[in-house]
Write a protein that holds these residues in place. Structure first.
Motif, mmCIF file in Angstrom:
data_model
loop_
_atom_site.group_PDB
_atom_site.id
_atom_site.type_symbol
_atom_site.label_atom_id
_atom_site.label_comp_id
_atom_site.label_asym_id
_atom_site.label_seq_id
_atom_site.Cartn_x
_atom_site.Cartn_y
_atom_site.Cartn_z
ATOM 1 N N ARG A 169 0.804 -1.226 0.000
ATOM 2 C CA ARG A 169 0.000 0.000 0.000
ATOM 3 C C ARG A 169 0.839 1.280 0.000
ATOM 4 N NH1 ARG A 169 -2.522 0.365 4.677
ATOM 5 N NH2 ARG A 169 -2.226 -1.636 5.740
ATOM 6 N N ASN A 170 2.154 1.150 -0.157
ATOM 7 C CA ASN A 170 3.034 2.318 -0.225
ATOM 8 C C ASN A 170 2.870 3.217 0.996
ATOM 9 O OD1 ASN A 170 5.025 3.942 -1.399
ATOM 10 N ND2 ASN A 170 3.498 5.262 -2.390
ATOM 11 N N VAL A 171 2.965 2.598 2.177
ATOM 12 C CA VAL A 171 2.848 3.320 3.450
ATOM 13 C C VAL A 171 4.118 3.055 4.257
ATOM 14 C CG1 VAL A 171 0.322 3.262 3.509
ATOM 15 C CG2 VAL A 171 1.633 1.354 4.493
ATOM 16 N N PRO A 172 4.456 3.909 5.227
ATOM 17 C CA PRO A 172 5.625 3.646 6.076
ATOM 18 C C PRO A 172 5.412 2.390 6.916
ATOM 19 C CG PRO A 172 4.384 5.544 6.877
ATOM 20 C CD PRO A 172 3.822 5.208 5.543
ATOM 21 N N LEU A 173 6.474 1.584 7.048
ATOM 22 C CA LEU A 173 6.378 0.286 7.708
ATOM 23 C C LEU A 173 7.368 0.165 8.853
ATOM 24 C CD1 LEU A 173 6.365 -2.072 4.562
ATOM 25 C CD2 LEU A 173 4.383 -1.184 5.788
ATOM 26 N N THR A 174 7.005 -0.674 9.833
ATOM 27 C CA THR A 174 7.961 -1.082 10.850
ATOM 28 C C THR A 174 8.663 -2.348 10.369
ATOM 29 O OG1 THR A 174 6.495 -2.581 12.065
ATOM 30 C CG2 THR A 174 6.370 -0.218 12.600
ATOM 31 N N GLU A 175 9.626 -2.808 11.163
ATOM 32 C CA GLU A 175 10.359 -4.029 10.829
ATOM 33 C C GLU A 175 9.447 -5.254 10.823
ATOM 34 O OE1 GLU A 175 14.320 -5.737 10.028
ATOM 35 O OE2 GLU A 175 13.253 -3.860 9.737
ATOM 36 N N MET A 176 8.299 -5.158 11.464
ATOM 37 C CA MET A 176 7.321 -6.248 11.457
ATOM 38 C C MET A 176 6.453 -6.237 10.207
ATOM 39 S SD MET A 176 7.690 -8.058 14.287
ATOM 40 C CE MET A 176 6.130 -8.871 14.638
ATOM 41 N N GLY A 177 6.621 -5.222 9.364
ATOM 42 C CA GLY A 177 5.771 -5.084 8.189
ATOM 43 C C GLY A 177 4.441 -4.433 8.495
ATOM 44 N N TRP A 178 4.332 -3.815 9.663
ATOM 45 C CA TRP A 178 3.097 -3.148 10.070
ATOM 46 C C TRP A 178 3.139 -1.683 9.652
ATOM 47 C CZ3 TRP A 178 3.599 -5.068 15.812
ATOM 48 C CH2 TRP A 178 3.405 -6.457 15.842
ATOM 49 N N GLU A 179 1.985 -1.177 9.242
ATOM 50 C CA GLU A 179 1.894 0.219 8.868
ATOM 51 C C GLU A 179 2.083 1.128 10.083
ATOM 52 O OE1 GLU A 179 -1.252 3.429 6.866
ATOM 53 O OE2 GLU A 179 -1.907 1.377 7.322
ATOM 54 N N VAL A 180 2.843 2.190 9.895
ATOM 55 C CA VAL A 180 2.957 3.225 10.926
ATOM 56 C C VAL A 180 1.760 4.156 10.755
ATOM 57 C CG1 VAL A 180 4.345 5.124 11.827
ATOM 58 C CG2 VAL A 180 5.469 3.063 10.933
ATOM 59 N N TYR A 181 0.810 4.066 11.687
ATOM 60 C CA TYR A 181 -0.446 4.807 11.563
ATOM 61 C C TYR A 181 -0.931 5.175 12.962
ATOM 62 C CZ TYR A 181 -5.043 6.094 9.711
ATOM 63 O OH TYR A 181 -6.183 6.786 9.349
ATOM 64 N N PRO A 182 -0.368 6.226 13.543
ATOM 65 C CA PRO A 182 -0.702 6.576 14.935
ATOM 66 C C PRO A 182 -2.180 6.833 15.177
ATOM 67 C CG PRO A 182 1.239 7.783 14.187
ATOM 68 C CD PRO A 182 0.655 7.116 12.975
#
Length: 451
Positions: free
Chosen positions: A327-340
């Motif tokens: 989805r072209n979103v910022p990711l953590t090392e777990m592959g989870w989207e950074v979405y506060p």
């Protein structure tokens, strides 16, 4: 936003003096010493020996060596100005065979940990079960066996009697949706079982065990502050199409509602996910009433959001997650989207249940690629993540949500279940070859935030 420029105005005081600040860990992920001083074998001790189940076939035999280094790590908590420490009790360290004879060496160990916390001015918060079922009980069908309710309440009783004179804050189980889903349906966590035939009885027996465990605590420790923690993700449909919207609602049932609603006295959400009607097969007379307990607080554990779309190929829920990496979103090392913003949405969602009186965020954090250079770890992405999530919590609190505390996941880098040691969530870096601890810049930021 420059988080350092906001430090003068954005700190713990804007949350109020009655807001609880802490850090969370788990026994299996940190203690190591899996057979020390009479400890029995857990399902994770066995699962990590199965080739291909853990990243690079790693295991938790040593982990962070917290078993021997607990004073050093509690000293770090104090150094970081963190007043509350959430950790779990290893079932097999206290009851090596799951039931029966208590291992006094295990009791003594946790008493030393609790006493040292108190000595250092840190409040201990105990999680009774954080996924490490005794292997002896798994050989008797584990959570799919209705006897698991009795096994667990016996464990709760042992813990309450051993530690209840000094511990005020208790969490019965950690993230039931994760350990039942990953361990009894999908099979990529211990004990590695799959299918509805394992998942559904495990769900029902775990829910009953949480409620019965809480009742046991209440009976033995009338003044205790009792809660349970739940994994939760903000769910959004992939599109406005009715099929995607309906798929997102079904995923929300499985991820966010399956355990909390029966424990609040609302029953299983079968109307919105019909496959759950199969749970009736495992009911016995009186179960509907036994599922509920009036908790003092609920612990929410949020890291990200999930985007869901309709899928005819996914059995039972006809829904699938759209992976963040596509989805072209910022990711953590777990592959989870950074979405506060997910944190705000989750708090508002659970605050809508009138039965929930108090919410703590009992886990929140992020894994990024950390580099130790010249004795420092400059983990700006993690620092920003914590800052932004705290802003979302403050927003919900200012709008009237009863959110009363925040615990970072986690103190030190650790054994991250099936992902092994690759994802680093800690405020403190660990060199796993030497066990050298180094406070990361995010840890120093949290320390200054809490001053």
């Amino acid at each position: 936003m420059d988080i350092h420029k906001t430090a003068a105005t954005f700190n713990r005081h804007v949350f109020g003096d009655d807001f609880y600040w802490g850090v969370s860990t788990a026994a299996l992920q940190t203690e190591g010493n899996c057979d020390a001083d009479g400890k029995g074998i857990s399902i994770w001790d066995v699962f990590t020996q199965r080739k291909g189940k853990i990243h690079q076939n790693e295991n938790a035999v040593t982990a962070c060596d917290f078993y021997n280094r607990y004073e050093q790590d509690i000293d770090l908590i104090k150094q970081l100005n963190i007043p509350n420490f959430r950790f779990s009790i290893s079932w097999t360290r206290v009851l090596p065979t799951g039931t029966g004879v208590v291992n006094q060496a295990g009791i003594d160990y946790y008493n030393r940990v609790i006493d040292y916390c108190i000595q250092q001015g840190i409040e201990p918060w105990l999680t009774i079960y954080h996924w490490d079922l005794p292997q002896v009980l798994e050989l008797q069908s584990g959570w799919t066996n209705r006897n698991s309710i009795e096994w667990f309440t016996n464990f709760v009783s042992v813990c309450a009697k051993a530690f209840g004179n000094r511990v005020k804050n208790w969490m019965v189980m950690n993230e039931p949706a994760v350990f039942t889903g990953a361990g009894y349906f999908l099979g990529f966590h211990a004990p590695g079982r799959t299918g509805l035939k394992n998942f559904l009885p495990a769900v029902h027996h775990v829910t009953l065990s949480i409620a019965e465990g809480a009742r046991t605590l209440r009976a033995l420790l009338p003044q205790a502050h009792i809660g349970n923690t739940f994994s939760c993700s903000h769910i959004e449909p992939y599109s406005a199409k009715p099929k995607d919207v309906a798929a997102a609602q079904r995923a929300d049932v499985l991820i966010n509602r399956l355990f909390i609603e029966p424990l609040l006295g609302l029953g299983y959400p079968t109307a919105d996910l019909p496959v759950l009607k199969k749970l009736e097969k495992y009911f016995k007379p009186g179960d509907a009433q036994k599922l509920a307990f009036d908790f003092d607080f609920i612990g929410l554990q949020n890291y990200t959001r999930e985007i869901v779309k309709h899928s005819v190929f996914t059995p039972y829920i006809s829904a699938k997650l759209v992976e963040a990496k596509t989805r072209n979103v910022p990711l953590t090392e777990m592959g989870w989207e950074v979405y506060p913003q997910a944190m705000y949405e989750i708090i508002k969602k659970y605050s809508a249940y009138p039965q929930i009186r108090k919410i703590y965020i009992t886990e929140n954090g992020s894994a990024f690629k950390d580099t130790l250079k010249d004795g420092q770890v400059d983990d700006m992405l993690r620092t920003q993540y914590l800052h932004d999530n705290l802003q979302q919590i403050l927003k919900a609190k200012q709008e009237g949500s009863q959110v009363n505390g925040y615990f970072v996941w986690t103190l030190t880098d650790n054994f991250e279940w099936a992902e092994g040691y690759r994802p680093r969530f800690g405020l403190v870096h660990i060199n796993f070859d030497t066990q050298q601890r180094t406070i990361k810049n995010s840890g120093y930021w949290y320390r200054n935030f809490l001053k």
